[in-house]
Scaffold this motif. Structure first.
Motif, PDB file in Angstrom:
ATOM      1  N   ILE A 125       1.095  -1.045   0.109  1.00 29.57           N
ATOM      2  CA  ILE A 125      -0.023   0.425   0.157  1.00 29.57           C
ATOM      3  C   ILE A 125       1.034   1.581   0.372  1.00 29.57           C
ATOM      4  O   ILE A 125       2.256   0.982   0.518  1.00 29.57           O
ATOM      5  N   VAL A 126       0.720   2.468  -0.211  1.00 30.76           N
ATOM      6  CA  VAL A 126       1.069   3.216  -0.536  1.00 30.76           C
ATOM      7  C   VAL A 126      -0.101   5.144   0.021  1.00 30.76           C
ATOM      8  O   VAL A 126      -1.460   4.795  -0.793  1.00 30.76           O
ATOM      9  N   LEU A 127       0.287   5.751   0.495  1.00 33.51           N
ATOM     10  CA  LEU A 127       0.107   7.149   0.693  1.00 33.51           C
ATOM     11  C   LEU A 127       0.390   8.108  -0.117  1.00 33.51           C
ATOM     12  O   LEU A 127       1.762   8.046  -0.499  1.00 33.51           O
ATOM     13  N   GLY A 128       0.237   8.412  -2.280  1.00 35.26           N
ATOM     14  CA  GLY A 128       0.484   9.765  -2.254  1.00 35.26           C
ATOM     15  C   GLY A 128       0.162  10.236  -3.803  1.00 35.26           C
ATOM     16  O   GLY A 128      -1.524   9.657  -3.882  1.00 35.26           O
ATOM     17  N   ASP A 129       0.916   9.990  -4.577  1.00 37.14           N
ATOM     18  CA  ASP A 129       0.196  10.946  -5.722  1.00 37.14           C
ATOM     19  C   ASP A 129      -0.483  10.098  -6.970  1.00 37.14           C
ATOM     20  O   ASP A 129       0.357   9.196  -7.589  1.00 37.14           O
ATOM     21  N   THR A 130      -1.926   9.306  -7.386  1.00 37.39           N
ATOM     22  CA  THR A 130      -2.142   9.125  -8.077  1.00 37.39           C
ATOM     23  C   THR A 130      -1.957   9.677  -9.315  1.00 37.39           C
ATOM     24  O   THR A 130      -2.582   8.515 -10.208  1.00 37.39           O
ATOM     25  N   GLY A 131      -0.809  10.848 -10.113  1.00 38.44           N
ATOM     26  CA  GLY A 131      -0.414  10.669 -11.407  1.00 38.44           C
ATOM     27  C   GLY A 131       0.601  10.519 -11.367  1.00 38.44           C
ATOM     28  O   GLY A 131       1.500   9.683 -12.064  1.00 38.44           O
ATOM     29  N   VAL A 139      -2.558   0.887  -7.976  1.00 37.18           N
ATOM     30  CA  VAL A 139      -4.227   1.220  -8.159  1.00 37.18           C
ATOM     31  C   VAL A 139      -4.496   1.674  -7.080  1.00 37.18           C
ATOM     32  O   VAL A 139      -4.812   1.362  -6.143  1.00 37.18           O
ATOM     33  N   PRO A 140      -5.417   2.877  -7.386  1.00 36.42           N
ATOM     34  CA  PRO A 140      -6.047   4.350  -6.751  1.00 36.42           C
ATOM     35  C   PRO A 140      -7.672   3.132  -6.317  1.00 36.42           C
ATOM     36  O   PRO A 140      -7.758   2.174  -6.474  1.00 36.42           O
ATOM     37  N   ARG A 141      -7.683   2.517  -4.526  1.00 32.44           N
ATOM     38  CA  ARG A 141      -8.643   2.212  -4.353  1.00 32.44           C
ATOM     39  C   ARG A 141      -9.126   3.019  -2.780  1.00 32.44           C
ATOM     40  O   ARG A 141      -8.707   2.000  -2.224  1.00 32.44           O
ATOM     41  N   PRO A 142      -9.587   3.842  -2.780  1.00 30.94           N
ATOM     42  CA  PRO A 142     -10.288   4.335  -1.324  1.00 30.94           C
ATOM     43  C   PRO A 142     -11.072   4.078  -0.713  1.00 30.94           C
ATOM     44  O   PRO A 142     -10.951   3.960  -0.148  1.00 30.94           O
ATOM     45  N   ALA A 145      -9.366   2.107   1.683  1.00 34.98           N
ATOM     46  CA  ALA A 145      -8.679   2.905   2.635  1.00 34.98           C
ATOM     47  C   ALA A 145      -9.237   3.255   4.108  1.00 34.98           C
ATOM     48  O   ALA A 145     -10.268   3.070   4.311  1.00 34.98           O
ATOM     49  N   PRO A 146      -8.007   3.120   5.301  1.00 32.90           N
ATOM     50  CA  PRO A 146      -8.591   2.870   6.100  1.00 32.90           C
ATOM     51  C   PRO A 146      -9.064   4.696   6.477  1.00 32.90           C
ATOM     52  O   PRO A 146      -9.058   5.456   5.609  1.00 32.90           O
ATOM     53  N   LYS A 147      -9.996   4.356   7.390  1.00 31.19           N
ATOM     54  CA  LYS A 147     -10.418   5.407   7.344  1.00 31.19           C
ATOM     55  C   LYS A 147      -9.948   6.582   8.516  1.00 31.19           C
ATOM     56  O   LYS A 147     -10.371   7.823   8.479  1.00 31.19           O
ATOM     57  N   ASP A 148      -8.862   6.715   8.840  1.00 30.20           N
ATOM     58  CA  ASP A 148      -8.138   7.414   8.669  1.00 30.20           C
ATOM     59  C   ASP A 148      -7.611   8.384   8.575  1.00 30.20           C
ATOM     60  O   ASP A 148      -6.335   9.258   7.924  1.00 30.20           O
ATOM     61  N   GLN A 149      -7.233   7.935   6.530  1.00 29.72           N
ATOM     62  CA  GLN A 149      -6.322   7.840   6.093  1.00 29.72           C
ATOM     63  C   GLN A 149      -7.446   8.606   4.924  1.00 29.72           C
ATOM     64  O   GLN A 149      -8.292   8.413   4.377  1.00 29.72           O
ATOM     65  N   PRO A 150      -6.740   9.588   3.910  1.00 37.12           N
ATOM     66  CA  PRO A 150      -6.914  10.431   3.005  1.00 37.12           C
ATOM     67  C   PRO A 150      -6.813   9.653   1.841  1.00 37.12           C
ATOM     68  O   PRO A 150      -6.510   8.974   1.021  1.00 37.12           O
ATOM     69  N   ALA A 151      -8.592   9.408   1.552  1.00 32.40           N
ATOM     70  CA  ALA A 151      -8.795   7.903   0.449  1.00 32.40           C
ATOM     71  C   ALA A 151      -8.501   7.928  -0.846  1.00 32.40           C
ATOM     72  O   ALA A 151      -7.913   7.613  -1.639  1.00 32.40           O
ATOM     73  N   GLN A 152      -8.360   9.881  -1.277  1.00 34.60           N
ATOM     74  CA  GLN A 152      -8.318  10.088  -2.554  1.00 34.60           C
ATOM     75  C   GLN A 152      -6.786   9.546  -2.835  1.00 34.60           C
ATOM     76  O   GLN A 152      -6.318   9.642  -3.952  1.00 34.60           O
ATOM     77  N   GLY A 178       2.232  10.271  13.792  1.00 38.58           N
ATOM     78  CA  GLY A 178       1.374  11.739  12.390  1.00 38.58           C
ATOM     79  C   GLY A 178       1.199  12.117  11.506  1.00 38.58           C
ATOM     80  O   GLY A 178       0.861  12.277  11.077  1.00 38.58           O
ATOM     81  N   THR A 179       2.360  10.702  10.922  1.00 39.09           N
ATOM     82  CA  THR A 179       2.467  10.309   9.652  1.00 39.09           C
ATOM     83  C   THR A 179       1.491   9.902   8.237  1.00 39.09           C
ATOM     84  O   THR A 179       0.885  10.964   7.611  1.00 39.09           O
ATOM     85  N   ALA A 180       0.764   8.773   9.231  1.00 42.92           N
ATOM     86  CA  ALA A 180      -0.145   8.935   7.638  1.00 42.92           C
ATOM     87  C   ALA A 180      -1.782   8.595   8.871  1.00 42.92           C
ATOM     88  O   ALA A 180      -2.102   8.888   9.321  1.00 42.92           O
TER      89      ALA A 180
END
Length: 180
Positions: A125-131, A139-142, A145-152, A178-180
């Motif tokens: 998994i990764v949080l980051g730039d979907t571009g 693959v974006p999978r909002p 996403a865990p509830k406390d993460q920015p799904a987008q 507090g990073t993710a």
């Protein structure tokens, strides 16, 4: 090894495991790479140290050019809601600002994924730039996403051909910093 096609001096970087003498360079590199970024909390370098201190760095890779650390990638265990093992998280990943857009980040990601495949990982998994990250198989999978993460910005890369059907969360150390 990668040789970039830059008209200035060609870049030759080698991806390898970190060693103790790299720790300060990784810290400073990560500070520089994330300084002033609107998506940064400014504590990514502290997160890396916390993951290291917690024994939660499955992979801690550096890209080195002529003995200088110019890139870094962390891989830590991730937690699947259904209890399946074999999930990992990519990040933080950092490249010296003067060396960005030369393929170092891609080399670190590709090397990390190959090493995870060798460990028979299910995925990452990764949080980051979907571009950016989809170029590396994420693959974006909002919806997962865990509830406390920015799904987008939440993405998953399957490494064994399975399509994940469960929420996969970052290691608890991410929440403590507090990073993710």
């Amino acid at each position: 090894m990668r040789v970039a096609d830059q008209s200035t001096s060609p870049l030759r970087s080698v991806v390898r495991h970190e060693n103790r003498s790299d720790i300060d360079a990784i810290y400073r590199l990560t500070q520089r790479a994330f300084a002033g970024k609107p998506y940064s909390g400014g504590d990514e370098q502290d997160l890396i140290n916390a993951l290291r201190d917690d024994g939660a760095l499955t992979l801690s890779l550096v890209a080195e050019d002529c003995g200088v650390v110019v890139g870094y990638a962390a891989i830590s265990p991730a937690l699947a809601a259904d209890g399946t093992n074999g999930w990992y998280a990519l990040g933080p990943i950092a490249v010296d600002p003067a060396r960005q857009r030369r393929g170092i980040g891609g080399d670190l990601i590709n090397d990390s994924m190959n090493r995870l495949i060798a460990l028979q990982a299910r995925g990452c998994i990764v949080l980051g730039d979907t571009g950016y990250y989809p170029r590396h198989g994420f693959v974006p999978r909002p919806d997962l996403a865990p509830k406390d993460q920015p799904a987008q910005h939440y993405m998953i890369r399957s490494l064994n051909g399975e399509t994940p059907q469960t929420v996969v969360a970052f290691h608890p150390t991410f929440q403590m910093t507090g990073t993710a």
